[in-house]
Design an enzyme around this catalytic site. Structure first.
Site, short mmCIF file in Angstrom:
data_model
loop_
_atom_site.label_atom_id
_atom_site.label_comp_id
_atom_site.label_asym_id
_atom_site.label_seq_id
_atom_site.Cartn_x
_atom_site.Cartn_y
_atom_site.Cartn_z
N ASP A 76 0.83 -1.21 0.00
CA ASP A 76 0.00 0.00 0.00
C ASP A 76 0.86 1.26 0.00
O ASP A 76 0.46 2.29 -0.55
CB ASP A 76 -0.98 0.02 1.17
CG ASP A 76 -2.27 0.76 0.81
OD1 ASP A 76 -2.81 0.49 -0.28
OD2 ASP A 76 -2.72 1.62 1.59
N GLU A 129 -9.41 -3.14 -6.43
CA GLU A 129 -9.34 -3.17 -4.97
C GLU A 129 -9.40 -4.61 -4.44
O GLU A 129 -8.67 -4.97 -3.53
CB GLU A 129 -10.46 -2.32 -4.35
CG GLU A 129 -10.26 -0.82 -4.50
CD GLU A 129 -9.13 -0.24 -3.62
OE1 GLU A 129 -8.77 -0.85 -2.60
OE2 GLU A 129 -8.62 0.83 -3.97
C1 HMH Z 1 -5.25 0.10 -2.56
N1 HMH Z 1 -6.94 1.79 -2.13
C2 HMH Z 1 -5.71 1.33 -1.87
N2 HMH Z 1 -4.90 1.96 -1.02
C3 HMH Z 1 -5.31 3.07 -0.40
N3 HMH Z 1 -4.46 3.70 0.46
C4 HMH Z 1 -6.60 3.60 -0.65
C5 HMH Z 1 -7.39 2.90 -1.53
C6 HMH Z 1 -7.14 4.81 0.03
O1 HMH Z 1 -6.32 5.89 0.06
#
Ligand code: HMH
Length: 217
Positions: A42, A206
């Site tokens: 992330d 997602e």
């Molecule tokens: C994969 N989706 C992903 N990472 C994040 N940090 C967000 C959404 C929201 O900012």
């Protein structure tokens, strides 16, 4: 419009916001190595998110039918993202995750490439703001679920859940949704069709993103 889409694509939306990784955090039986994988991946995503948000900001300034409002809301997102990057560094050091060594997995690379494609000036503001709203909202809904009263989220993961699950972030997502709906009300049929397809793509990316934390490549 967003309400219609959420109803129509309920299954996919639930797949993105109630993933098994989120259930595992919420039930207190998360495998910490899965959490660390998510954290490192992330961080890479969030770095790629910066130029995407910058492109949405430019589109808002050029194309929005309520420029001052939209620029302020998006600027709030830029500010949140700035905090988020510092937080990722702090959190990574807390868990012993070496951010400089992380290699983006395939699902992450594809998601980042998708974000980059949306930065093109040919992509309309309406389409980009729908993507932005969906991306932020998936995290808001997912992590807020881990903070509900009956959740068994481990104390050391509460801060992560708070980051996206807090009330302020929910209000920010709601402001993005209002912008998306307002833009969609005034959009051409072609733009609406593209925006809906983009919304679905975000949800699919997602789901794939969450899937990485249980061993995907
Ligand atoms: C994969 N989706 C992903 N990472 C994040 N940090 C967000 C959404 C929201 O900012």
């Amino acid at each position: 419009m967003t309400e219609t889409w959420l109803r129509k694509h309920r299954l996919l939306y639930v797949g993105a916001t109630r993933h098994s990784l989120i259930h595992a955090i919420r039930d207190g039986n998360i495998d910490i190595s899965a959490f660390k994988t998510w954290l490192g991946q992330d961080y890479i995503f969030v770095r790629a998110f910066v130029p995407f948000i910058a492109s949405v900001l430019i589109k808002a300034w050029k194309e929005s039918n309520d420029r001052d409002n939209d620029v302020e809301v998006i600027l709030g997102g830029v500010s949140a993202l700035n905090d988020e990057i510092s937080w990722f560094k702090k959190e990574a050091s807390k868990w012993g995750v070496q951010l400089s060594n992380i290699v983006p997995q395939k699902a992450n690379q594809e998601y980042c490439r998708f974000l980059e494609s949306l930065t093109s000036p040919e992509v309309e503001y309406t389409v980009a703001i729908v993507a932005f709203w969906a991306i932020e909202t998936v995290y808001q809904e997912s992590f807020a679920h881990c903070l509900e009263e009956d959740s068994k989220t481990a104390p050391e993961l509460k801060e992560t859940c708070q980051r996206w699950g807090n009330q302020g972030f929910a209000e920010y997502c709601n402001s993005l949704r209002k912008i998306a709906d307002r833009q969609l009300e005034n959009a051409s049929d072609d733009a609406i069709t593209k925006a809906e397809a983009t919304f679905l793509q975000v949800l699919e990316y997602e789901v794939e993103f969450w899937n990485m934390s249980h061993g995907g490549t």
